[in-house]
Each structure stands twice: as structure tokens, then as C-alpha cells.
Write a protein that holds these residues in place. Structure first.
Motif, mmCIF file in Angstrom:
data_model
loop_
_atom_site.group_PDB
_atom_site.id
_atom_site.type_symbol
_atom_site.label_atom_id
_atom_site.label_comp_id
_atom_site.label_asym_id
_atom_site.label_seq_id
_atom_site.Cartn_x
_atom_site.Cartn_y
_atom_site.Cartn_z
ATOM 1 N N GLY A 1 0.767 -1.232 0.000
ATOM 2 C CA GLY A 1 0.000 0.000 0.000
ATOM 3 C C GLY A 1 0.799 1.283 0.000
ATOM 4 O O GLY A 1 0.224 2.376 0.045
ATOM 5 N N THR A 2 2.116 1.198 -0.041
ATOM 6 C CA THR A 2 2.944 2.394 -0.068
ATOM 7 C C THR A 2 2.899 3.039 -1.451
ATOM 8 O O THR A 2 2.863 2.351 -2.468
ATOM 9 C CB THR A 2 4.403 2.043 0.293
ATOM 10 O OG1 THR A 2 4.443 1.575 1.639
ATOM 11 C CG2 THR A 2 5.310 3.250 0.162
ATOM 12 N N GLN A 3 2.911 4.333 -1.471
ATOM 13 C CA GLN A 3 2.956 5.106 -2.710
ATOM 14 C C GLN A 3 4.374 5.655 -2.857
ATOM 15 O O GLN A 3 4.961 6.158 -1.895
ATOM 16 C CB GLN A 3 1.943 6.246 -2.630
ATOM 17 C CG GLN A 3 1.625 6.936 -3.939
ATOM 18 C CD GLN A 3 0.518 7.961 -3.750
ATOM 19 O OE1 GLN A 3 0.384 8.569 -2.691
ATOM 20 N NE2 GLN A 3 -0.301 8.155 -4.761
ATOM 21 N N VAL A 4 4.936 5.555 -4.041
ATOM 22 C CA VAL A 4 6.326 5.953 -4.266
ATOM 23 C C VAL A 4 6.402 6.986 -5.375
ATOM 24 O O VAL A 4 5.802 6.813 -6.446
ATOM 25 C CB VAL A 4 7.208 4.729 -4.639
ATOM 26 C CG1 VAL A 4 8.649 5.166 -4.897
ATOM 27 C CG2 VAL A 4 7.162 3.672 -3.541
ATOM 28 N N LEU A 5 7.161 8.051 -5.116
ATOM 29 C CA LEU A 5 7.486 9.049 -6.133
ATOM 30 C C LEU A 5 8.993 9.087 -6.240
ATOM 31 O O LEU A 5 9.689 9.349 -5.253
ATOM 32 C CB LEU A 5 6.936 10.422 -5.738
ATOM 33 C CG LEU A 5 7.263 11.584 -6.683
ATOM 34 C CD1 LEU A 5 6.614 11.369 -8.050
ATOM 35 C CD2 LEU A 5 6.832 12.909 -6.076
#
Length: 249
Positions: free
Chosen positions: A192-196
């Protein structure tokens, strides 16, 4: 929850980033005059679930955008999590002050910013903390320390991050370490982690399912891995480096 509520709370830690209506910036002055930053301030940027890569030449604004979004999210500009902050020599742009982050209420709030050029200062900050479990990072090589952060911070089950911002992590990575990062990024996204991530690496940008945004004089545009300039240039160079040497040497 009603349908409208489901759409508003879709689980993405960051749904959208946009400029405050009263953000005080001069469009003719850096960093607002960088085409990619100008587009972000003008139209905002929606962040997809999973990984979003920003790819572009030096000076195209990709690192400035990642830093701005990281600080707007509440992460320290020199790297680290939102549970601690340190500062050695402030060098960040004011972009983060102009941006508003639209969050999903149910998403985790913990986040982490890995900024390759300032990680030495972050390690010193951790080393000075009483009882810190991360005091060994200075004793590792550049690449080993990044891999240690990957396993013990970014992909540790204890830290289910809302948003992870990465600024050119490949600066420390070998080919094999880059592959290791691909596998771990896939795992943290599954949780569920969002990465940029701002990157020059065609290896990292090849992550299946990732959204790729190419930044340049045109601003920001969505593209595919096969169409990226860095992929085409690396293929051409590795196929026949002599073609480049004739013009360079």
C-alpha cells in the motif's frame, strides 16, 4: 460509505498535489520558471497508486518536484522520515511552501524521503540519537547504506509508509543492487505504499506497472519505458560506444 465517499478515500496516500490559490511565487523566477514546475503549479499533479517515476535531463526539474512534494507532505528536505528532522545547510527550493497535498483520510501517514546528495548528514543525525539502531550506517559503503535503508526502513513491515519519495537512489547502486531495489519497491507497493521517484536509471524505470512521467522543456508528459530518451540512448551507446567517442574524444 457512499459512492462519493469511496471515490474520495480511495486509499492513495496522496491523491493530488496542487498550488495554493494564494501561493506567492513569481512565474519568471526559479523554480517557477522551470517548465515542469510551471506545469505543476498551473495544473497540479495527480499521483497514481504504486510507483510514479519522474525522468529527465539534469536541470529539468524532476528533483525539485520530488523535493517540493516531499516537504509539502511533511518530510524533512534533507531526507529521513516525518518522525524526525535535521538540517545542516538549507538548500531546498520554496516549492514545497506553495503546494497543497490532498490526502486519503484512511491512508498511513508515515513517510520517508531519500535524497542521495544529503544522506551523509542524515546518517550523522541518526548516529547522534541516543540508542539509535541506525548508528552503523556511516560504516557502510554508499551502496550498502542505501540497501540497508531499503530493507530496514522502506521495506520493513513496521513502517507501512504512506508516501516514499526517492531522489536519484541509483547514485549509489550497482546493477545487482538496482535489481534488488526493483524487487523491494514491488513489495512495498503491494503493501500500500505510494512511491514518487526521480531517476536517471533505465533499470528502475522498468518496474512493471509503474507510471512514467518524462520532464523537459515541454513540461511533464506521460510516456512509456520504451519511449524514454534514457532507454534509447543507453541502448545506442551499449550497442556501439565508438559512435559516441568519435564526437567526444
Amino acid at each position: 460509505m457512499n459512492e462519493r465517499g469511496d471515490r474520495l478515500d480511495d486509499g492513495r496516500p496522496v491523491r493530488r498535489v496542487r498550488a495554493y490559490a494564494d501561493a506567492a511565487y513569481d512565474p519568471d523566477v526559479w523554480p517557477a520558471n522551470i517548465p515542469a514546475v510551471a506545469q505543476l503549479l498551473r495544473t497540479g499533479l495527480e499521483l497514481a497508486q504504486g510507483v510514479t517515476f519522474l525522468v529527465g535531463e539534469n536541470g529539468s526539474g524532476k528533483s525539485t518536484i520530488v523535493e517540493g512534494i516531499a516537504t509539502a507532505y511533511g518530510l524533512p528536505p534533507e531526507g529521513g522520515s516525518n518522525q524526525g528532522s535535521h538540517s545542516t545547510r538549507p538548500s531546498e527550493s520554496p516549492l514545497g511552501e506553495w503546494l497543497m497535498v490532498e490526502r486519503s483520510p484512511s491512508a498511513p501517514r508515515w513517510g520517508f524521503f531519500l535524497r542521495a546528495e544529503t544522506m551523509h548528514g542524515y546518517y550523522s543525525y541518526l548516529e547522534a540519537l541516543p540508542g539509535s539502531p541506525d548508528r552503523h550506517l556511516h560504516s557502510l559503503s554508499h551502496g550498502e547504506s542505501f540497501n540497508d535503508l531499503l530493507v530496514n526502513k522502506l521495506n520493513h513491515p513496521q513502517y507501512v509508509a504512506g508516501l516514499v519519495c526517492l531522489d536519484e537512489p541509483e547514485a549509489a547502486l550497482s546493477f545487482e543492487s538496482s535489481l534488488r531495489w526493483l524487487a523491494n519497491l514491488n513489495e512495498i507497493v503491494d503493501r500500500g505504499t505510494q512511491v514518487l521517484c526521480a531517476t536517471h536509471s533505465p533499470i528502475l524505470a522498468a518496474l512493471p506497472g509503474a507510471r512514467i512521467l518524462e520532464v523537459g522543456e515541454w513540461g511533464i508528459r506521460k510516456t512509456t519505458w520504451e519511449r524514454l530518451g534514457i532507454v534509447q540512448h543507453w541502448r545506442s551507446f551499449l550497442d556501439a560506444p565508438g559512435r559516441y567517442f568519435r564526437h567526444l574524444l
